[in-house]
Scaffold this motif. Structure first.
Motif, PDB file in Angstrom:
ATOM      1  N   SER A  83       0.918  -1.197  -0.161  1.00 35.90           N
ATOM      2  CA  SER A  83      -0.057  -0.150   0.106  1.00 35.90           C
ATOM      3  C   SER A  83       0.831   1.168   0.013  1.00 35.90           C
ATOM      4  O   SER A  83       1.476   1.388   0.940  1.00 35.90           O
ATOM      5  CB  SER A  83      -1.055   0.023   1.220  1.00 35.90           C
ATOM      6  OG  SER A  83      -1.751   1.324   1.448  1.00 35.90           O
ATOM      7  N   GLN A  84       0.642   1.875  -1.237  1.00 35.42           N
ATOM      8  CA  GLN A  84       1.764   3.252  -1.109  1.00 35.42           C
ATOM      9  C   GLN A  84       0.984   4.465  -1.171  1.00 35.42           C
ATOM     10  O   GLN A  84      -0.314   4.537  -1.609  1.00 35.42           O
ATOM     11  CB  GLN A  84       2.433   3.384  -2.467  1.00 35.42           C
ATOM     12  CG  GLN A  84       3.385   2.009  -2.558  1.00 35.42           C
ATOM     13  CD  GLN A  84       4.061   2.059  -4.018  1.00 35.42           C
ATOM     14  OE1 GLN A  84       3.483   2.690  -4.723  1.00 35.42           O
ATOM     15  NE2 GLN A  84       5.215   1.390  -4.057  1.00 35.42           N
ATOM     16  N   VAL A  85       1.261   5.466  -0.105  1.00 35.43           N
ATOM     17  CA  VAL A  85       0.345   6.619  -0.024  1.00 35.43           C
ATOM     18  C   VAL A  85       1.087   7.793  -0.370  1.00 35.43           C
ATOM     19  O   VAL A  85       2.384   7.775  -0.009  1.00 35.43           O
ATOM     20  CB  VAL A  85      -0.064   6.589   1.543  1.00 35.43           C
ATOM     21  CG1 VAL A  85      -0.714   8.115   1.695  1.00 35.43           C
ATOM     22  CG2 VAL A  85      -0.924   5.477   2.008  1.00 35.43           C
ATOM     23  N   GLU A  86       0.430   8.700  -1.252  1.00 36.22           N
ATOM     24  CA  GLU A  86       1.204   9.702  -1.890  1.00 36.22           C
ATOM     25  C   GLU A  86       0.400  10.870  -1.494  1.00 36.22           C
ATOM     26  O   GLU A  86      -0.753  11.015  -1.271  1.00 36.22           O
ATOM     27  CB  GLU A  86       1.378   9.513  -3.465  1.00 36.22           C
ATOM     28  CG  GLU A  86       2.054   8.122  -3.758  1.00 36.22           C
ATOM     29  CD  GLU A  86       2.023   8.194  -5.312  1.00 36.22           C
ATOM     30  OE1 GLU A  86       1.133   8.657  -6.057  1.00 36.22           O
ATOM     31  OE2 GLU A  86       2.921   7.178  -5.732  1.00 36.22           O
ATOM     32  N   TYR A  87       1.237  11.962  -1.691  1.00 35.18           N
ATOM     33  CA  TYR A  87       0.786  13.176  -1.540  1.00 35.18           C
ATOM     34  C   TYR A  87       0.823  13.972  -2.876  1.00 35.18           C
ATOM     35  O   TYR A  87       1.880  14.053  -3.606  1.00 35.18           O
ATOM     36  CB  TYR A  87       1.424  14.252  -0.302  1.00 35.18           C
ATOM     37  CG  TYR A  87       0.823  15.689  -0.392  1.00 35.18           C
ATOM     38  CD1 TYR A  87      -0.293  15.890  -0.029  1.00 35.18           C
ATOM     39  CD2 TYR A  87       1.525  16.648  -1.128  1.00 35.18           C
ATOM     40  CE1 TYR A  87      -0.935  17.213   0.195  1.00 35.18           C
ATOM     41  CE2 TYR A  87       0.762  17.875  -1.184  1.00 35.18           C
ATOM     42  CZ  TYR A  87      -0.345  18.041  -0.461  1.00 35.18           C
ATOM     43  OH  TYR A  87      -0.713  19.325  -0.413  1.00 35.18           O
ATOM     44  N   SER A  88      -0.285  14.401  -3.211  1.00 37.72           N
ATOM     45  CA  SER A  88      -0.396  14.982  -4.847  1.00 37.72           C
ATOM     46  C   SER A  88      -1.057  16.278  -4.717  1.00 37.72           C
ATOM     47  O   SER A  88      -1.433  16.938  -5.761  1.00 37.72           O
ATOM     48  CB  SER A  88      -1.006  14.102  -5.778  1.00 37.72           C
ATOM     49  OG  SER A  88      -2.387  14.033  -5.342  1.00 37.72           O
ATOM     50  N   GLU A 132       3.189  20.799   3.194  1.00 40.64           N
ATOM     51  CA  GLU A 132       3.790  20.409   1.885  1.00 40.64           C
ATOM     52  C   GLU A 132       3.967  21.723   1.081  1.00 40.64           C
ATOM     53  O   GLU A 132       5.007  22.019   0.232  1.00 40.64           O
ATOM     54  CB  GLU A 132       2.925  19.505   1.177  1.00 40.64           C
ATOM     55  CG  GLU A 132       3.156  18.100   1.991  1.00 40.64           C
ATOM     56  CD  GLU A 132       4.758  17.642   1.701  1.00 40.64           C
ATOM     57  OE1 GLU A 132       5.558  17.889   0.624  1.00 40.64           O
ATOM     58  OE2 GLU A 132       5.298  17.110   2.946  1.00 40.64           O
ATOM     59  N   LEU A 133       2.680  22.791   1.252  1.00 40.82           N
ATOM     60  CA  LEU A 133       2.536  23.807   0.400  1.00 40.82           C
ATOM     61  C   LEU A 133       3.931  24.904   0.732  1.00 40.82           C
ATOM     62  O   LEU A 133       4.568  25.377  -0.142  1.00 40.82           O
ATOM     63  CB  LEU A 133       1.551  24.617   0.326  1.00 40.82           C
ATOM     64  CG  LEU A 133       0.408  23.823  -0.153  1.00 40.82           C
ATOM     65  CD1 LEU A 133      -1.162  24.409   0.239  1.00 40.82           C
ATOM     66  CD2 LEU A 133       0.512  23.900  -1.702  1.00 40.82           C
TER      67      LEU A 133
END
Length: 189
Positions: free
Chosen positions: A26-31, A182-183
């Motif tokens: 399970s890969q979790v990304e921030y987009s 992140e921003l």
């Protein structure tokens, strides 16, 4: 996109893997603020609030392949939001797989029965005790699955979990904080 964390799910998570087992991750990304269909963090938060088993297992898996500095915080917030909503996800998965494989006699092997049973047993414990535990199951047969499903139904009746998540705001604030962080990090680059 930025990959946040990776966990192993499936047979490895349950300690039921064998030499021929594949590795499910399970890969979790921030987009950014756009939620991707399956593993974007915003989608994960929404599904954790629904107590969707597929998402709970990805976040709560004991096998962390790639850690994230905020994974422990996310897990804690997921635990705070366990609710009776988990029942629908777990029972739906169990009944679907029971009908698809066992009733149809497409695959009524011990391995398939164990796979279905392990999630039901885990679900009953979650409903009764508020704990997710990945314990292997062995020796389940087609006739056992309806008994396990009945046990899940009984666990729902006995459950002390709230009907709905009680710390939704904290989980949403977590998501907001990750997005703002992140921003800001991207602005400073």
């Amino acid at each position: 996109m930025k990959e946040l964390f990776v966990t192993n799910v499936g047979s490895h998570m349950w300690q039921m893997n064998h030499p021929g087992s594949d590795v499910d991750q399970s890969q979790v990304e921030y987009s950014g603020p756009l939620d991707r269909q399956y593993h974007e963090l915003g989608r994960i938060v929404e599904q954790l609030l629904r107590n969707n088993w597929n998402y709970l297992s990805g976040v709560m898996s004991p096998i962390v392949v790639k850690d994230w500095s905020r994974l422990a915080e996310l897990r804690h917030l997921a635990e705070l939001n366990y609710s009776k909503r988990a029942y629908h996800s777990i029972k739906g998965l169990a009944v679907h797989n029971y009908e698809k494989y066992i009733v149809s006699e497409r695959d009524d092997s011990v391995k398939r029965c164990n796979t279905i049973a392990r999630t039901i047993v885990m679900g009953a414990r979650l409903l009764r005790e508020g704990v997710i535990e990945y314990k292997p199951i062995s020796g389940a047969s087609p006739k056992d699955i309806p008994k396990f499903i009945d046990e899940l139904d009984m666990a729902l009746k006995e459950s002390r979990l709230p009907e709905n998540p009680e710390h939704e705001n904290e989980l949403r604030e977590f998501l907001y904080d990750v997005r703002v962080s992140e921003l800001e990090a991207n602005r400073d680059r």
